[in-house]
Enzyme design. Structure first.
Site, mmCIF file in Angstrom:
data_model
loop_
_atom_site.group_PDB
_atom_site.id
_atom_site.type_symbol
_atom_site.label_atom_id
_atom_site.label_comp_id
_atom_site.label_asym_id
_atom_site.label_seq_id
_atom_site.Cartn_x
_atom_site.Cartn_y
_atom_site.Cartn_z
ATOM 1 N N HIS B 129 0.974 -1.342 0.187
ATOM 2 C CA HIS B 129 -0.199 -0.064 0.380
ATOM 3 C C HIS B 129 0.546 1.042 0.147
ATOM 4 C CE1 HIS B 129 -2.315 3.456 1.992
ATOM 5 N NE2 HIS B 129 -3.816 2.108 1.287
ATOM 6 N N ASP B 206 3.534 -3.959 8.419
ATOM 7 C CA ASP B 206 1.917 -3.599 8.181
ATOM 8 C C ASP B 206 0.778 -4.326 8.253
ATOM 9 O OD1 ASP B 206 -0.372 -2.498 7.362
ATOM 10 O OD2 ASP B 206 1.033 -1.627 5.182
ATOM 11 N N GLN B 209 -4.482 -5.063 7.296
ATOM 12 C CA GLN B 209 -5.311 -5.935 6.818
ATOM 13 C C GLN B 209 -4.746 -7.375 7.489
ATOM 14 O OE1 GLN B 209 -7.831 -5.429 4.564
ATOM 15 N NE2 GLN B 209 -6.872 -3.301 3.606
ATOM 16 N N LYS B 232 -10.518 0.040 10.551
ATOM 17 C CA LYS B 232 -10.395 -1.567 10.007
ATOM 18 C C LYS B 232 -10.624 -2.277 11.100
ATOM 19 C CE LYS B 232 -6.882 0.190 6.520
ATOM 20 N NZ LYS B 232 -7.484 0.735 5.014
ATOM 21 N N CYS B 372 -4.781 2.441 -3.342
ATOM 22 C CA CYS B 372 -3.779 3.204 -3.173
ATOM 23 C C CYS B 372 -1.968 2.183 -3.020
ATOM 24 C CB CYS B 372 -3.417 3.235 -1.900
ATOM 25 S SG CYS B 372 -4.498 4.766 -1.404
HETATM 26 C C1 PLP Z 1 -2.741 -2.697 4.015
HETATM 27 C C2 PLP Z 1 -2.952 -1.260 4.235
HETATM 28 N N1 PLP Z 1 -1.685 -0.671 4.590
HETATM 29 C C3 PLP Z 1 -1.651 1.154 5.215
HETATM 30 C C4 PLP Z 1 -3.356 1.132 4.886
HETATM 31 C C5 PLP Z 1 -2.920 2.711 5.625
HETATM 32 O O1 PLP Z 1 -4.458 2.933 6.717
HETATM 33 P P1 PLP Z 1 -4.747 4.099 7.102
HETATM 34 O O2 PLP Z 1 -5.465 4.951 5.745
HETATM 35 O O3 PLP Z 1 -5.849 4.253 8.199
HETATM 36 O O4 PLP Z 1 -3.547 4.635 7.619
HETATM 37 C C6 PLP Z 1 -3.839 0.468 4.543
HETATM 38 C C7 PLP Z 1 -5.088 1.139 4.351
HETATM 39 O O5 PLP Z 1 -6.275 0.955 3.789
HETATM 40 C C8 PLP Z 1 -4.057 -0.467 3.901
HETATM 41 O O6 PLP Z 1 -4.622 -1.656 3.612
#
Ligand code: PLP
Lengths: 147, 417
Positions: B129, B206, B209, B232, B372
């Site tokens: 992401h 990270d 998910q 999430k 993203c």
């Molecule tokens: C794998 C992953 N990493 C990071 C993020 C970023 O999360 P946030 O926008 O809540 O900071 C997301 C959210 O879409 C994600 O799916």
């Protein structure tokens, strides 16, 4: 909300049979615009002869709304003076910002009134405007060059 | 244990509303953000209603109760991840957690274990992401480090064949996602962490998910840092978590400076409070942290293993249903081994935006776009995809509605059956 109001026949027709798609070899300017929120991309070639739009061609990837809008716009602007094109541009922008309250001036916008339903879907307005913003950018570059 | 979905749904007030002229809401976009149960909404509201005061400041009863609630939430997060309470840093989101880490590492002076030199290596993957790619990419630019990455293969799995050359002696950081937010792939951590630690690097996970959807025990994972977002995981927006091993947090320089994060301050110099306070400058998002605590308790009560099992079963139905549709391509693994409940796909002749719009007219919420993860989309050779993601409140009928919706959309847009 009825989806048919968004996806009018004219839009789906232009999507399947786009006009002026495929970039011309000659051009005065080329611009590349994208919609970072969805990844839609559009390249537009614009040529003017003595203040008249003599060619608008484009290439792009995107949804039916953005691609049909490019097709309709290119047909509409071809042969128009910059002033006429500006009036059409302003009219389309006003329609897009109308939140579904306007149906568009068919005298000015012709087929582009089919996009009136888009103004009810905030997330799709950018799609409909992608090509128009590319045109505006290109026209401005030509104007600045000749000024 | 099978979940009682109709009972669970009752906990989520959003399912009482209807969508687009009276249609039932079919929410298949939990990968973007989850819906919130009443216990979370109430926990956040009750903090404001009954306990609101600035935490860690003031000698009054409210300040005491607010601090207890906030620190109580930290203890819940720690318990949830099997971590020490001092290893839990509250941030505003996973994005902020990862940026905190990047900026803190980037400011580590010579002699600090985190110090980066030109020529050092940062390793990421092609499926990250933007939140776990761009901060590292920019850190590499600022420090003269080399950014390299694992490729994604045609099955949507990481290609680890060059792991030994990719993670080399110069490697300081390996940052990767636990589960892809586009492909659903769950990455094999043990091989990567083994190699990372062999060369003396740090592994950053990270877990946006994964943490909301399966039991994650940081003591069993052999990782160094982990980030996730509250929103999430049934929690409020505005709260995220950075977990780090305590000996590492102790040496990591602070990122944001200001109130609450200091030990002493003079006009010319300051010293820092111990972690986690060192990383929580200013009055934090207290009500949101408390809401996250309630969310994790709710998930624990239902059971992460039960949730994961439920999601995998729905994912199996979803993949099977999509595979029955002609001219439809699934991006990511189609076997259920090491994958979660996120499925991205494309239908020939229908742009994802148009498909998403059609599904929306049926009350079905999916995500469309590049999610993203632009570099991954480029690798997959598509500008955008449609993504359905499931959570504990989804049921088989939601999957059936999606499959029928996709078939109906093909009909609507007049593409090949
Ligand atoms: C794998 C992953 N990493 C990071 C993020 C970023 O999360 P946030 O926008 O809540 O900071 C997301 C959210 O879409 C994600 O799916």
């Amino acid at each position: 909300m009825n989806l048919d109001h968004l996806y009018q026949e004219v839009i789906l027709d232009h999507y399947k049979h786009p006009q002026n798609k495929g970039l011309s070899v000659a051009k005065d300017v080329q611009v590349h615009h994208l919609n970072p929120s969805c990844g839609d991309e559009l390249t537009l070639n614009l040529s003017m002869i003595e203040g008249i739009v003599s060619a608008v061609t484009w290439e792009g990837v995107g949804c039916s709304i953005s691609m049909a809008s490019a097709s309709v716009m290119s047909g509409l602007l071809l042969g128009k003076s910059t002033d006429q094109a500006q009036i059409i541009f302003d009219s389309f922008l006003t329609l897009m910002q109308s939140k579904g309250t306007q149906s568009g001036d068919e005298e000015v916008l012709e087929d582009a009134v089919a996009f009136s339903g888009v103004s009810k879907y905030p997330a799709r307005i950018k799609c409909a405007l992608l090509a128009w913003m590319a045109y505006k950018d290109a026209a401005l570059q030509i104007a600045n060059r000749t000024a | 244990m099978t979940l009682n979905i109709s009972a669970i749904k009752k906990d989520f007030p959003i399912f009482e509303r209807s969508i687009r002229d009276g249609r039932k809401l079919i929410y298949l976009d939990s990968g973007a953000t989850s819906q919130k149960p009443n216990v979370v909404i109430d926990a956040e509201g009750d903090f404001y209603r009954f306990r609101n005061a600035a935490v860690h400041r003031g000698a009054h009863q409210l300040a005491e109760e607010a601090t207890d609630a906030y620190e109580g939430a930290r203890a819940i997060v720690a318990h949830f991840l099997h971590a020490d309470v001092d290893e839990i840093v509250f941030t505003k989101s996973a994005t902020e957690s990862l940026n905190l880490l990047c900026y803190a590492i980037g400011s580590a002076p010579l002699g600090n274990i985190f110090h980066l030199q030109a020529g050092d290596r940062i390793v990421v993957t092609e499926m990250e992401h933007h939140a776990n790619l761009v901060p590292w990419q920019q850190l590499a630019k600022r420090t003269g480090c080399e950014l390299v990455w694992f490729d994604v293969d045609s099955n949507g799995r990481l290609d680890l064949s060059n792991i030994d050359s990719l993670i080399n002696d110069r490697t300081k950081i390996v940052a990767l996602t636990h589960q892809s937010n586009v492909l659903g792939t769950i990455n094999p951590l043990s091989e990567i962490s083994k190699r990372t630690h062999e060369v003396g690097g740090l592994l950053v996970l990270d877990a946006c998910q994964s943490v909301p959807h399966m039991a994650v025990d940081v003591t069993g994972l052999d990782i160094d840092f982990l980030a996730f977002s509250g929103h999430k995981a049934l929690g409020p927006t505005g709260v995220g978590v950075l977990w780090g091993r305590s000996e590492l947090l102790g040496q990591l320089p602070p990122f944001l400076f200001g109130g609450s994060m200091i030990e002493t301050v003079t006009m010319t110099d300051s010293t820092w409070a111990p972690a986690p306070r060192k990383f929580e400058a200013g009055v934090p998002n207290m009500a949101q942290a408390v809401g996250l605590g309630a969310a994790l308790q709710y998930l624990t009560k239902i059971g992460l293993d039960n949730i994961h099992e439920h999601e995998i079963s729905l994912t199996g139905d979803l993949i099977a249903g999509l595979q029955d549709i002609s001219h439809l391509k699934i991006f990511g693994p189609t076997d259920l081994h090491s994958r979660g409940g996120v499925v991205s796909f494309a239908v020939d002749g229908i742009h994802p935006h148009d498909l998403g719009q059609y599904l929306d007219s049926q009350g079905i919420a999916v995500r469309t776009g590049h999610h993203c993860a632009w570099p991954l989309n480029r690798k997959l050779g598509v500008a955008a995809t449609t993504r359905a993601s499931v959570y504990l409140y989804n049921e088989k009928s939601d999957i059936d509605a999606l499959i029928n919706g996709v078939i109906a959309a093909k009909n609507y847009f007049g593409v090949k059956a």
